[in-house]
Motif scaffolding. Sequence first.
Motif, PDB file in Angstrom:
ATOM      1  N   PRO A 155       2.963 -22.423  44.702  1.00 44.35           N
ATOM      2  CA  PRO A 155       3.096 -21.199  45.763  1.00 44.35           C
ATOM      3  C   PRO A 155       3.285 -21.993  47.202  1.00 44.35           C
ATOM      4  N   ASP A 156       4.122 -20.478  47.669  1.00 42.90           N
ATOM      5  CA  ASP A 156       4.120 -21.511  49.319  1.00 42.90           C
ATOM      6  C   ASP A 156       2.921 -21.310  49.879  1.00 42.90           C
ATOM      7  N   ASP A 157       2.594 -21.995  50.953  1.00 44.33           N
ATOM      8  CA  ASP A 157       1.223 -21.419  51.815  1.00 44.33           C
ATOM      9  C   ASP A 157       0.763 -20.691  52.220  1.00 44.33           C
ATOM     10  N   LYS A 158       2.033 -19.875  52.846  1.00 48.52           N
ATOM     11  CA  LYS A 158       1.696 -18.119  52.886  1.00 48.52           C
ATOM     12  C   LYS A 158       1.266 -17.310  51.552  1.00 48.52           C
ATOM     13  N   ALA A 159       1.156 -17.400  51.120  1.00 48.67           N
ATOM     14  CA  ALA A 159       0.835 -17.061  49.185  1.00 48.67           C
ATOM     15  C   ALA A 159      -0.414 -17.147  48.626  1.00 48.67           C
ATOM     16  N   ASP A 217       2.185  -9.678  38.146  1.00 53.07           N
ATOM     17  CA  ASP A 217       2.685  -8.520  39.191  1.00 53.07           C
ATOM     18  C   ASP A 217       2.590  -9.333  39.988  1.00 53.07           C
ATOM     19  N   ILE A 218       4.237  -9.569  40.806  1.00 53.73           N
ATOM     20  CA  ILE A 218       4.251  -9.875  41.829  1.00 53.73           C
ATOM     21  C   ILE A 218       4.712  -9.387  43.165  1.00 53.73           C
ATOM     22  N   PRO A 219       3.893  -8.947  44.090  1.00 55.58           N
ATOM     23  CA  PRO A 219       4.405  -7.774  45.352  1.00 55.58           C
ATOM     24  C   PRO A 219       5.585  -7.961  45.866  1.00 55.58           C
ATOM     25  N   SER A 220       6.076  -7.058  45.739  1.00 56.23           N
ATOM     26  CA  SER A 220       7.298  -6.990  46.598  1.00 56.23           C
ATOM     27  C   SER A 220       7.401  -8.264  47.592  1.00 56.23           C
ATOM     28  N   ASP A 221       6.501  -7.799  49.020  1.00 55.69           N
ATOM     29  CA  ASP A 221       6.527  -9.083  50.023  1.00 55.69           C
ATOM     30  C   ASP A 221       6.037  -9.780  49.501  1.00 55.69           C
ATOM     31  N   PHE A 222       5.915 -10.164  48.211  1.00 55.98           N
ATOM     32  CA  PHE A 222       5.226 -11.403  47.885  1.00 55.98           C
ATOM     33  C   PHE A 222       6.131 -13.172  48.585  1.00 55.98           C
ATOM     34  N   ALA A 282     -13.527 -21.632  40.123  1.00 55.06           N
ATOM     35  CA  ALA A 282     -13.352 -22.796  40.749  1.00 55.06           C
ATOM     36  C   ALA A 282     -11.611 -22.391  40.816  1.00 55.06           C
ATOM     37  N   VAL A 283     -11.329 -22.984  42.631  1.00 54.11           N
ATOM     38  CA  VAL A 283     -10.025 -23.302  42.991  1.00 54.11           C
ATOM     39  C   VAL A 283     -10.076 -24.209  43.742  1.00 54.11           C
ATOM     40  N   PRO A 284      -9.282 -25.035  43.749  1.00 50.42           N
ATOM     41  CA  PRO A 284      -9.364 -26.793  44.867  1.00 50.42           C
ATOM     42  C   PRO A 284     -10.011 -25.958  46.400  1.00 50.42           C
ATOM     43  N   ALA A 285      -9.795 -26.703  46.662  1.00 48.44           N
ATOM     44  CA  ALA A 285     -10.518 -26.781  48.304  1.00 48.44           C
ATOM     45  C   ALA A 285      -9.900 -26.135  49.053  1.00 48.44           C
ATOM     46  N   GLY A 286     -10.618 -25.474  50.140  1.00 47.27           N
ATOM     47  CA  GLY A 286     -10.218 -24.630  51.044  1.00 47.27           C
ATOM     48  C   GLY A 286      -9.197 -22.947  50.214  1.00 47.27           C
ATOM     49  N   VAL A 287      -8.586 -22.882  50.100  1.00 48.80           N
ATOM     50  CA  VAL A 287      -7.719 -21.604  50.068  1.00 48.80           C
ATOM     51  C   VAL A 287      -7.518 -21.173  48.918  1.00 48.80           C
ATOM     52  N   GLY A 288      -6.527 -23.087  48.477  1.00 54.07           N
ATOM     53  CA  GLY A 288      -6.298 -22.501  47.190  1.00 54.07           C
ATOM     54  C   GLY A 288      -6.122 -24.044  46.234  1.00 54.07           C
ATOM     55  N   VAL A 289      -6.435 -23.722  44.881  1.00 53.79           N
ATOM     56  CA  VAL A 289      -6.461 -25.212  44.502  1.00 53.79           C
ATOM     57  C   VAL A 289      -4.796 -25.703  44.139  1.00 53.79           C
ATOM     58  N   ALA A 290      -4.920 -26.725  44.434  1.00 54.72           N
ATOM     59  CA  ALA A 290      -2.970 -27.392  44.274  1.00 54.72           C
ATOM     60  C   ALA A 290      -2.766 -26.568  42.898  1.00 54.72           C
ATOM     61  N   VAL A 291      -1.206 -26.771  42.457  1.00 59.67           N
ATOM     62  CA  VAL A 291      -0.734 -25.669  41.449  1.00 59.67           C
ATOM     63  C   VAL A 291      -1.152 -26.290  39.866  1.00 59.67           C
ATOM     64  N   LEU A 292      -0.937 -25.296  39.196  1.00 60.54           N
ATOM     65  CA  LEU A 292      -0.250 -26.360  37.970  1.00 60.54           C
ATOM     66  C   LEU A 292       0.324 -27.005  38.084  1.00 60.54           C
ATOM     67  N   VAL A 293       0.256 -27.789  36.374  1.00 60.09           N
ATOM     68  CA  VAL A 293       1.649 -28.744  36.999  1.00 60.09           C
ATOM     69  C   VAL A 293       2.808 -27.620  36.112  1.00 60.09           C
ATOM     70  N   ILE A 304      -6.376 -12.632  39.947  1.00 56.29           N
ATOM     71  CA  ILE A 304      -6.799 -13.661  40.280  1.00 56.29           C
ATOM     72  C   ILE A 304      -6.159 -13.519  42.119  1.00 56.29           C
ATOM     73  N   ALA A 305      -7.025 -14.999  42.251  1.00 57.23           N
ATOM     74  CA  ALA A 305      -6.145 -15.292  43.393  1.00 57.23           C
ATOM     75  C   ALA A 305      -4.686 -15.812  43.604  1.00 57.23           C
ATOM     76  N   VAL A 306      -3.856 -16.543  43.803  1.00 55.20           N
ATOM     77  CA  VAL A 306      -2.954 -16.952  44.050  1.00 55.20           C
ATOM     78  C   VAL A 306      -3.384 -18.352  44.467  1.00 55.20           C
ATOM     79  N   GLY A 307      -3.550 -19.629  44.228  1.00 54.11           N
ATOM     80  CA  GLY A 307      -3.767 -20.992  43.489  1.00 54.11           C
ATOM     81  C   GLY A 307      -4.711 -21.476  43.047  1.00 54.11           C
ATOM     82  N   GLU A 308      -5.781 -19.748  42.252  1.00 50.08           N
ATOM     83  CA  GLU A 308      -6.551 -19.898  41.135  1.00 50.08           C
ATOM     84  C   GLU A 308      -5.982 -20.936  39.856  1.00 50.08           C
ATOM     85  N   ALA A 309      -6.491 -21.390  38.317  1.00 49.75           N
ATOM     86  CA  ALA A 309      -5.780 -21.804  37.538  1.00 49.75           C
ATOM     87  C   ALA A 309      -6.966 -21.654  36.654  1.00 49.75           C
TER      88      ALA A 309
END
Length: 637
Positions: free
Chosen positions: A537-541, A455-460, A611-622, A430-435
């Motif tokens: 997630p941080d916006d960069k993620a 699985d979180i990459p080392s440079d996350f 589905a993921v919210p507007a733009g790059v990613g969904v706002a995050v899960l509760v 999944i792309a970070v931001g998807e739910a």
Amino acid sequence: MPLRRRRRAALAAVSLLVLAAVVPSAATAATAAIPAAPAVRAAPGAPKPARIDLVLDLSGSMNQNDAGGMTRLAAAKQAVSRIIDTAPAEAELGLRVYGATYPGQDKKQGCADTQLVRPVAAMDRASRADAKKQVAGFKAVGFTPIGVSLREAAKDLDGNGTGGRRRIVLVSDGEDTCAPPPACEVARELKAQGIDLAVDVVGFRTPSAARAQLKCIADVTDGSYADADDADSLTAHLGALFRKEWRTYHATGKPVDGSPTGCQDAPLVAPGQYLDEFTGGRDLYYKVKKRPDQRLQVSATAVAEEGYERGSIITVAAGPAGDGEPRAWLREFDQSMGWANILSTGGRSKPGAGNDKPAPDDTGCIMVENDITRPGDKPMPVELLVGIADNDTQRTGSRTPEPRTGADAEGGFSFNSATPIGPGTHRQSIAVGEAPFWRVELKAGQKLAVKAGVDIPSDFPASATTGWGVTVYNAERSSTLCNEDHRSTELLAGRTGHIERACGPWEITEQDDTKSPDPNGYDVPGTYYIQAQVAEPDDKAKGIVVPISLTVDVSGTPRPENGPVFFFGDATAQDGPPSGANGNGEHGTTGTTGTPAPSAKDGDSPLGSLAVPAGVGVAVLVLGGITFYAIRRRRGA
């Protein structure tokens, strides 16, 4: 980091009430009272998905046979064909290739070898078939003119010059062999034009020097970068990058305009799913018919383009129409203590006890309280699900959707498009931001346990509040307790590698008059929903592709099937079977669809069901939230 607690209570009147006709006759009568409407509409005011141009490397190095038992070219064909198959019909998608036609050594000629294979346009059936035919004939023969191709791709996306969001998805296995112009400088040049354009990049078996160049392209355009080593990972990463543009929460339903002024002016709704919107700070009211021997379910889901403010509340209540707020039949809350892309709650009335509060003409009132938007805010989509159960619906027979496995088990992006799965482990990226959502059918007496890993990459680029979240919703679309620590999210706290979050096991019980509602939320047999994502997630993620796993275990022996069967109307307003099911984890067949649409990924609205919210990613899960029973002063209409 806020914790998540859940204490729920449906306020059922000492008695049940007066609702209308037998189902399905009640549904028919109520439907007749509602003006004819289009079958389905997408979320009001939803942003238009980005126009996307896929730029594919067909340079000679793509012929190397090191992509998991096939050539890189064969793997790329597989991945692109999958994108074409799953693209919503209304999605504007183009395809550009480079290095595909000139096999010689003349650099000037080779570096001009870039072609638009398919214009950026909606993907109807004929276009889909033609695009797949062209992909099947691709050959990899030439140079790697990335910079030139990016410039041309930006022109492809310009279209009629009307603006809007644009995205280039670049797949390359090496660095640009045609500079000047340097590919990263071209990316900066495009970003400096002030247009809403980003470049997402998938590096396919790329060496370190090429990876640095490709990551630079993504970074300077606020895009994302992912590495792929074989056909499966390339397919997964490409799919995730496209989903983050096509998949917003797919809010759907029959259009309805609830009254903002009270029950007296409210439209009559029959069992089914409806789509309305919150405007300003106003509540929404609807009339509903129910006899005293019938039970009512009402669920409401508010959908945000960005995260909800902490303290946002959505409430559903129902009862006889009259003075004051209707709440004699049911009242349920959900409160956000974190960021959420949806805020959902629901409740069911209890069986009547012979002293139901009368409702004139068996007509009651549903109220959806809005403590989310304020005057001046733009409209927010709200899904309303209404169901009725009585002794007639209990005898109609039922069926459940066939669970999916493998690639077909990739999560959907709404309650209605949630992918049906059974016990076992399911994997995807999944792309970070998807739910994404999955659904599991559960009966009273069974136990549900869920384990979700990422699985979180080392440079996350994680922030202090970033975590791996999993939320379970019951058949009323109310969130349940994940675990005794009250948290739905496992904080990363700088950790990388495999992170897991477990929920349960929880036993499914049945609501009745003899005991209080289960504060954990597992007293409603039926369809349960599982939603997972990297939370806050941080916006960069946002947009980074990560592999996930979802393990579902269902144990225990189902008790006799004596629960009510809820009728949710016909399936015209939904992507798949009606949400919520019945008390036995099955769906009544009267007017419903027993299996999902052919694919939860084949969208039927401009947003698709991806589905993921507007733009790059969904706002995050509760991350946090409290569902509680309370009586609060209703905000003024």
